[in-house]
Design an enzyme around this catalytic site. Structure first.
Site, PDB file in Angstrom:
ATOM      1  CG  HIS A 124       3.044  -5.772  -1.177  1.00 16.19           C
ATOM      2  ND1 HIS A 124       4.240  -5.676  -2.137  1.00 16.19           N
ATOM      3  CD2 HIS A 124       2.349  -4.360  -1.054  1.00 16.19           C
ATOM      4  CE1 HIS A 124       4.343  -4.258  -2.411  1.00 16.19           C
ATOM      5  NE2 HIS A 124       3.394  -3.578  -1.687  1.00 16.19           N
TER       6      HIS A 124
ATOM      7  CB  CYS B  21       1.582  -4.143  -4.712  1.00 18.16           C
ATOM      8  SG  CYS B  21       2.075  -2.325  -4.861  1.00 18.16           S
TER       9      CYS B  21
ATOM     10  CG  ASN C 133       6.097  -1.138  -2.455  1.00 17.22           C
ATOM     11  OD1 ASN C 133       6.037  -2.156  -3.177  1.00 17.22           O
ATOM     12  ND2 ASN C 133       4.988  -0.377  -1.854  1.00 17.22           N
TER      13      ASN C 133
END
Ligand code: ACO
Length: 360
Positions: A260, A120, A290
């Protein structure tokens, strides 16, 4: 007068784009697949729905759409691109790289192309590399893409993970700028000791694919969510404050924070710890879940097109992910708002004349 060949130069974002697949997977859909509820998912994660790639649609397809939009918004053609970096954990194939496949799809024949594998945090790492390449005159025009088709490595019989993830792509084009504009400071970190908290156990050289690994569902994401949560908040806070310090800035200077998108509770905890109001923090996790390395560039493109950034604003990015990896960057925004968009007013002051090299 042309600059000296060794003159230091900065790097900035000159175009943004995103793409998400059409298919929406709602919490109600997931209720029919595993023992979960819309209420649990919303309360524990903030997610209402996520996008899922169509059968036959792979990361390079999503990435190519986002890349074309980023190039269009920069007013550039594929022939202008000399570097393609794809941050992804879900390339189409192990070989060749996703970036080479994207290069062929968009026809960027002059470009060097390669993948970056930092989960990520991949997009933030990519900003650091692009800043270094452009600053050192190794590259002039970098296409940086964050893309994932996580639905291909998510176990839809595991309620601990399947509610969290989605598919999508975001892209930016970077070019040189004055050294006191664009990317002002970047922090990049990792800790391999934490490798087991988020992993796909099989399919690599340690545990190659066999019928047993398929039977054991070892090609899917395994995660210790409770261990990840506190690490996520702490790591983003520390690296963000570190990047601000490197850039000679404080949280009050930040007009927009793009974290994020892993869990709304993580975003809320971060914003409370660093002391920034929710109106200056981007969140779209309710719509996309996500999307790992794609979450920041998707959020950035949405913010740009909504007029939330204007030249001179300070924007910060912060991320954490598997590896473990984490990092942050702060930049002084230089892109004019897209035509027809009037930049939203932001109340904070900006600091002029601050010059820091990446990682200095
Ligand atoms: N529906 C209903 N119940 C569930 C679900 C679900 N989808 N998932 C877990 N539960 C249950 C658990 O089994 C547990 O039950 P138990 O108490 O009987 O054992 C209970 O809910 C509570 O579980 P917790 O794990 O304590 O729940 P928590 O509040 O920590 O939320 C979550 C779980 C959402 C995973 C959270 O820990 C989190 O967001 N962690 C970070 C995850 C993350 O960011 N991952 C990505 C990081 S890197 C990257 O982005 C690729």
């Amino acid at each position: 007068m042309s600059p000296r060949p060794d003159a230091v130069r900065g790097a900035t974002i000159v175009g943004t784009g995103m793409y998400v697949p059409a298919r929406v997977l709602t919490n109600a859909d997931l209720e029919t697949m595993v023992d979960t509820s819309d209420q649990w998912i919303r309360e524990r994660t903030g997610i209402a729905e996520r996008r899922i790639a169509a059968p036959g649609e792979a990361s390079s397809d999503l990435a190519a759409h986002a890349a074309r939009r980023a190039m269009e918004s920069a007013g550039l053609t594929p022939n202008d691109i000399d570097h393609i970096m794809v941050a992804t954990t879900t390339p189409d194939r192990i070989l060749p790289s996703c970036a080479c496949t994207v290069q062929s799809k968009i026809g960027a024949r002059r470009a060097a192309a390669y993948d970056m594998f930092a989960a990520c945090t991949g997009f933030v790492y990519g900003l650091g590399l692009a800043r270094g390449l452009i600053g050192a005159r190794v590259a002039d025009t970098v296409l940086l893409i964050g893309v994932e088709t996580l639905s291909r490595i998510v176990d839809y019989s595991d309620r601990n993970t399947c509610v969290l993830f989605g598919d999508g792509a975001g892209a930016v084009v970077l070019r040189s700028c004055a050294v006191d504009e664009g990317l002002l400071a970047i922090t990049m970190h990792s800790d391999g000791e934490l490798g087991d908290v988020l992993e796909v156990p099989a399919g690599g050289s340690r545990c190659p694919a066999t019928s047993d690994t398929v039977e054991a569902r070892d090609h899917f994401i395994k995660m210790h969510g409770r261990k990840v949560f506190p690490f996520a908040v702490r790591s983003m806070e520390e690296s963000l404050l570190g990047a601000l310090e490197l850039g000679g800035l404080s949280m009050a200077d930040i007009d927009l924070l793009i974290p994020h998108q892993a869990n709304q509770r993580i975003i809320d905890a971060l914003q409370e710890r660093v002391g920034i109001g929710a109106e200056r923090v981007v969140s779209n996790i309710d719509r996309y879940g996500n999307t790992s390395s794609a979450s920041i560039p998707i959020s950035l493109d949405e913010a740009v097109r909504a007029g939330r950034l204007k030249p001179g604003d300070c924007v910060a990015f912060t991320a954490f992910g598997g590896g473990a990896t984490w990092g942050s960057s702060v930049m002084r925004w230089t892109m004019p708002a897209p035509l027809g968009v009037h930049a939203a007013a932001h109340g904070s002051a900006s600091v002029d004349g601050v010059v820091r090299k990446v990682g200095a």
